[in-house]
Motif scaffolding. Structure first.
Motif, PDB file in Angstrom:
ATOM      1  N   GLN A   8       6.565  12.400  21.377  1.00 17.71           N
ATOM      2  CA  GLN A   8       5.758  13.288  21.459  1.00 17.71           C
ATOM      3  C   GLN A   8       5.830  14.485  20.702  1.00 17.71           C
ATOM      4  N   GLY A   9       4.942  15.205  20.823  1.00 23.70           N
ATOM      5  CA  GLY A   9       4.916  16.563  20.170  1.00 23.70           C
ATOM      6  C   GLY A   9       6.048  17.424  20.433  1.00 23.70           C
ATOM      7  N   ALA A  10       6.430  18.368  19.623  1.00 22.43           N
ATOM      8  CA  ALA A  10       7.413  19.613  20.019  1.00 22.43           C
ATOM      9  C   ALA A  10       6.781  20.942  19.754  1.00 22.43           C
ATOM     10  N   SER A  11       6.937  22.015  20.527  1.00 25.86           N
ATOM     11  CA  SER A  11       6.469  23.064  20.533  1.00 25.86           C
ATOM     12  C   SER A  11       7.379  24.193  20.701  1.00 25.86           C
ATOM     13  N   VAL A  12       7.165  25.437  20.142  1.00 26.70           N
ATOM     14  CA  VAL A  12       7.986  26.809  20.341  1.00 26.70           C
ATOM     15  C   VAL A  12       7.632  27.404  21.570  1.00 26.70           C
ATOM     16  N   THR A  13       8.455  27.311  22.439  1.00 26.62           N
ATOM     17  CA  THR A  13       8.148  27.720  23.907  1.00 26.62           C
ATOM     18  C   THR A  13       8.514  29.319  24.193  1.00 26.62           C
ATOM     19  N   ALA A  14       9.823  29.543  23.341  1.00 24.83           N
ATOM     20  CA  ALA A  14      10.110  30.933  23.815  1.00 24.83           C
ATOM     21  C   ALA A  14      10.921  31.489  22.419  1.00 24.83           C
ATOM     22  N   VAL A  15      11.048  32.755  22.451  1.00 26.23           N
ATOM     23  CA  VAL A  15      11.931  33.327  21.352  1.00 26.23           C
ATOM     24  C   VAL A  15      12.612  34.888  22.024  1.00 26.23           C
ATOM     25  N   ALA A  16      13.626  34.996  21.800  1.00 23.74           N
ATOM     26  CA  ALA A  16      14.485  36.047  22.188  1.00 23.74           C
ATOM     27  C   ALA A  16      15.293  36.850  20.875  1.00 23.74           C
ATOM     28  N   GLY A  17      15.643  38.022  20.730  1.00 24.12           N
ATOM     29  CA  GLY A  17      16.436  38.357  19.913  1.00 24.12           C
ATOM     30  C   GLY A  17      17.480  39.435  20.432  1.00 24.12           C
ATOM     31  N   TYR A  18      18.589  39.334  19.766  1.00 24.78           N
ATOM     32  CA  TYR A  18      19.545  40.392  20.168  1.00 24.78           C
ATOM     33  C   TYR A  18      20.192  41.203  19.028  1.00 24.78           C
ATOM     34  N   VAL A  19      19.803  42.496  19.430  1.00 29.53           N
ATOM     35  CA  VAL A  19      20.551  43.536  18.343  1.00 29.53           C
ATOM     36  C   VAL A  19      21.596  44.300  18.785  1.00 29.53           C
ATOM     37  N   LEU A 135      13.042  16.150  18.238  1.00 31.78           N
ATOM     38  CA  LEU A 135      12.373  16.051  19.669  1.00 31.78           C
ATOM     39  C   LEU A 135      11.314  14.825  19.244  1.00 31.78           C
ATOM     40  N   GLU A 136      10.812  15.007  18.238  1.00 33.50           N
ATOM     41  CA  GLU A 136       9.643  14.118  18.211  1.00 33.50           C
ATOM     42  C   GLU A 136      10.134  12.555  17.832  1.00 33.50           C
ATOM     43  N   ALA A 137      11.475  12.482  17.401  1.00 36.92           N
ATOM     44  CA  ALA A 137      11.949  11.240  17.301  1.00 36.92           C
ATOM     45  C   ALA A 137      12.427  10.616  18.608  1.00 36.92           C
ATOM     46  N   GLY A 138      12.542  11.453  19.542  1.00 38.25           N
ATOM     47  CA  GLY A 138      12.918  11.133  21.076  1.00 38.25           C
ATOM     48  C   GLY A 138      14.403  11.248  21.200  1.00 38.25           C
ATOM     49  N   GLU A 139      15.090  11.999  20.220  1.00 38.40           N
ATOM     50  CA  GLU A 139      16.488  11.860  20.220  1.00 38.40           C
ATOM     51  C   GLU A 139      16.984  13.280  21.077  1.00 38.40           C
ATOM     52  N   ALA A 140      16.206  14.285  21.532  1.00 38.99           N
ATOM     53  CA  ALA A 140      16.321  15.461  22.280  1.00 38.99           C
ATOM     54  C   ALA A 140      14.835  15.847  23.336  1.00 38.99           C
ATOM     55  N   THR A 141      15.133  16.470  23.850  1.00 38.80           N
ATOM     56  CA  THR A 141      13.825  16.989  24.805  1.00 38.80           C
ATOM     57  C   THR A 141      13.861  18.281  24.716  1.00 38.80           C
ATOM     58  N   THR A 142      15.057  19.201  24.756  1.00 39.72           N
ATOM     59  CA  THR A 142      14.942  20.590  24.689  1.00 39.72           C
ATOM     60  C   THR A 142      15.838  21.288  23.857  1.00 39.72           C
ATOM     61  N   ALA A 143      15.583  21.986  22.753  1.00 42.03           N
ATOM     62  CA  ALA A 143      16.378  22.311  21.699  1.00 42.03           C
ATOM     63  C   ALA A 143      16.597  23.842  21.777  1.00 42.03           C
ATOM     64  N   THR A 173      15.712  30.616  19.900  1.00 38.35           N
ATOM     65  CA  THR A 173      14.246  29.899  19.871  1.00 38.35           C
ATOM     66  C   THR A 173      14.529  28.689  20.875  1.00 38.35           C
ATOM     67  N   LEU A 174      13.561  28.669  21.607  1.00 34.71           N
ATOM     68  CA  LEU A 174      13.495  27.358  22.479  1.00 34.71           C
ATOM     69  C   LEU A 174      12.260  26.587  22.005  1.00 34.71           C
ATOM     70  N   ILE A 175      12.714  25.362  21.755  1.00 31.32           N
ATOM     71  CA  ILE A 175      11.657  24.368  21.106  1.00 31.32           C
ATOM     72  C   ILE A 175      11.808  23.206  22.356  1.00 31.32           C
ATOM     73  N   THR A 176      10.549  22.836  22.942  1.00 29.95           N
ATOM     74  CA  THR A 176      10.499  21.686  23.662  1.00 29.95           C
ATOM     75  C   THR A 176       9.292  20.867  23.419  1.00 29.95           C
ATOM     76  N   LYS A 177       9.449  19.587  24.362  1.00 27.65           N
ATOM     77  CA  LYS A 177       8.179  18.723  24.008  1.00 27.65           C
ATOM     78  C   LYS A 177       7.130  19.137  24.688  1.00 27.65           C
ATOM     79  N   HIS A 184      -2.285  21.467  21.555  1.00 26.71           N
ATOM     80  CA  HIS A 184      -1.798  22.902  21.322  1.00 26.71           C
ATOM     81  C   HIS A 184      -0.359  22.947  21.127  1.00 26.71           C
ATOM     82  N   GLY A 185      -0.037  24.183  20.298  1.00 26.00           N
ATOM     83  CA  GLY A 185       1.548  23.985  20.438  1.00 26.00           C
ATOM     84  C   GLY A 185       2.004  23.440  19.501  1.00 26.00           C
ATOM     85  N   ALA A 186       1.314  22.903  18.475  1.00 27.66           N
ATOM     86  CA  ALA A 186       2.003  21.906  17.343  1.00 27.66           C
ATOM     87  C   ALA A 186       2.786  22.825  16.514  1.00 27.66           C
ATOM     88  N   ILE A 187       4.069  22.078  15.964  1.00 29.22           N
ATOM     89  CA  ILE A 187       4.704  22.632  14.835  1.00 29.22           C
ATOM     90  C   ILE A 187       4.618  21.710  13.484  1.00 29.22           C
TER      91      ILE A 187
END
Lengths: 336, 77
Positions: A8-19, A135-143, A173-177, A184-187
């Motif tokens: 399936q498609g993968a999407s950037v779900t969230a991003v967080a930084g630490y300084v 993710l799109e190859a189906g090797e993982a679901t949540t990156a 950065t969280l990338i999920t299916k 929507h959310g295509a990478i």
């Protein structure tokens, strides 16, 4: 038989930084290098202060803090993360790879795939493309794509040109299916490139296998890197648009690797990107290598410059030479 | 491009006074002719002439006049 995952498609779900807490300001630089005034440094680099990690804080600690922030904020079960990519050029050890240490520290499943990606300023774009592909190859679901670098450990006091540019930070950065958001959310797509003739333009020669006895020193030929950027980056952006069959104005926001303001201003104009569609985050932290793009995305979300439904162009380039650009349909909304 | 216009822009890029610059000025004697100065000059030439000069060819220039030759030399009208 193991799980069979549908492609399936993968999407950037969230991003967080630490300084990290430490700061190197222009006044301090000016006292070290009296021929430069604090105002000159700001005007020429666009940087007011550089974030600096504590002496006992490694790149993995910066990435760990960013990951923890993201996991807590998004209420993620670490056990659900089955892919961890850590992009760094300042690993904790020669071996094992730092992502294995981070897997344990973050409490990720032992069923997860974890590896390091030792690229610099282009690294986040590469990591995003690799995560999407897996993710799109189906090797993982949540990156979890983590970045972190402590380049200033490689900076010698006499090298003012690098001291003035680099800062330190981490990002997650969280990338999920995206089964629930069709369309929507295509990478992607992405365009990449490599030119090893630029290897010496930004290099730490000492301490590894080729020159084990030499000291570690970050050497940078800024004008050469700028020349490379002017020759490659406008064409890279246009190649990406051509591949996506889009015009420049179809992209709502451009997030370039935050190298220095002077360089980016020229690249923006040469590429033809309007000022209001170009995101910045350089002044307070400096050039944090592979973390600049996710940090800038985070700031743009917080400031409201980047909203769900927008199309973002991300462009990374530098050490290698290595470069890459891609598109993201942004779905990620508010942050606390 | 007139030499005086080029010198005006070069002075801006290098944080120098245009009155201090002439064709025979040795670039290495200018305080602003450092790494950031080279960067600013590459940007200036790129903007004015649509041409990316290499960092190496820039460093080979000894005088302002040589730099102007490099910048304007191969400009197509």
């Amino acid at each position: 038989m193991g799980r069979v995952l549908e492609a399936q498609g993968a999407s950037v779900t969230a991003v967080a930084g630490y300084v990290p807490q430490g700061r190197l300001c222009n006044e301090e630089l000016s006292s070290r290098y009296p021929e430069w005034s604090a105002e000159d440094i700001l005007r020429k680099t666009g940087i007011r202060t550089r974030a600096i990690a504590a002496p006992d804080e490694c790149a993995s600690d910066l990435a760990f803090e960013a990951a923890k922030k993201l996991i807590n904020r998004e209420d993620i079960d670490p056990e659900d993360v089955d892919l961890l990519i850590f992009c760094t050029q300042s690993p904790d050890y020669f071996l094992p790879t730092t992502s294995c240490i981070l897997q344990e520290r973050l409490g990720l499943s032992t069923q997860s795939m974890a590896f390091d990606l030792p690229l610099g300023c282009s690294g986040w774009v590469y990591g995003l493309s690799v995560a999407r592909a897996l993710l799109e190859a189906g090797e993982a679901t949540t990156a979890l794509l983590l970045t972190g670098d402590t380049y200033t450990r490689y900076v010698l006091p006499e090298d003012r040109n690098v001291a003035a540019i680099f800062g330190e930070a981490g990002a997650a950065t969280l990338i999920t299916k995206r089964s629930d958001l069709p369309g929507h959310g295509a990478i992607g797509p992405f365009v990449f490139g490599t030119d090893g003739t630029g290897a010496e333009a930004l290099i730490v020669r000492g301490g590894a296998s080729r020159h084990p006895q030499k000291r570690r020193r970050l050497e940078m030929d800024g004008p050469r890197i700028f020349e490379f950027c002017l020759r490659r980056i406008p064409g890279l952006v246009h190649a990406l648009l051509e591949k996506a069959e889009l015009d420049l104005d179809d992209v709502d926001l451009w997030v370039f690797h935050q190298a220095n303001r002077f360089m980016l201003d020229r690249l923006r104009k040469k590429t033809g990107i309007r000022e209001e569609r170009f995101a910045w985050r350089l002044e307070e932290e400096g050039n944090t290598v592979s973390s600049t793009i996710p940090l800038t995305l985070e700031s743009a979300v917080v400031s409201g410059q980047l909203k769900p439904g927008m199309r973002v162009g991300v462009v990374g380039f530098g050490v290698g030479y290595s470069w890459g650009a891609g598109l993201i349909e942004w779905t990620h909304g508010g942050m606390q | 491009m007139k030499t005086s216009d080029f010198i005006e822009r070069l002075a801006e890029a290098l944080d120098a006074e245009s009155s201090e610059l002439e064709g025979e000025t040795i670039l290495d004697t200018l305080e602003g002719w450092d790494s950031l100065g080279h960067l600013a000059t590459i940007a200036m030439v790129d903007e004015l002439f649509g041409k990316t000069v290499s960092a190496m060819s820039l460093r080979r220039c000894r005088t302002v006049a040589e730099l102007m030759d490099l910048a304007c030399g191969e400009v197509t009208p």
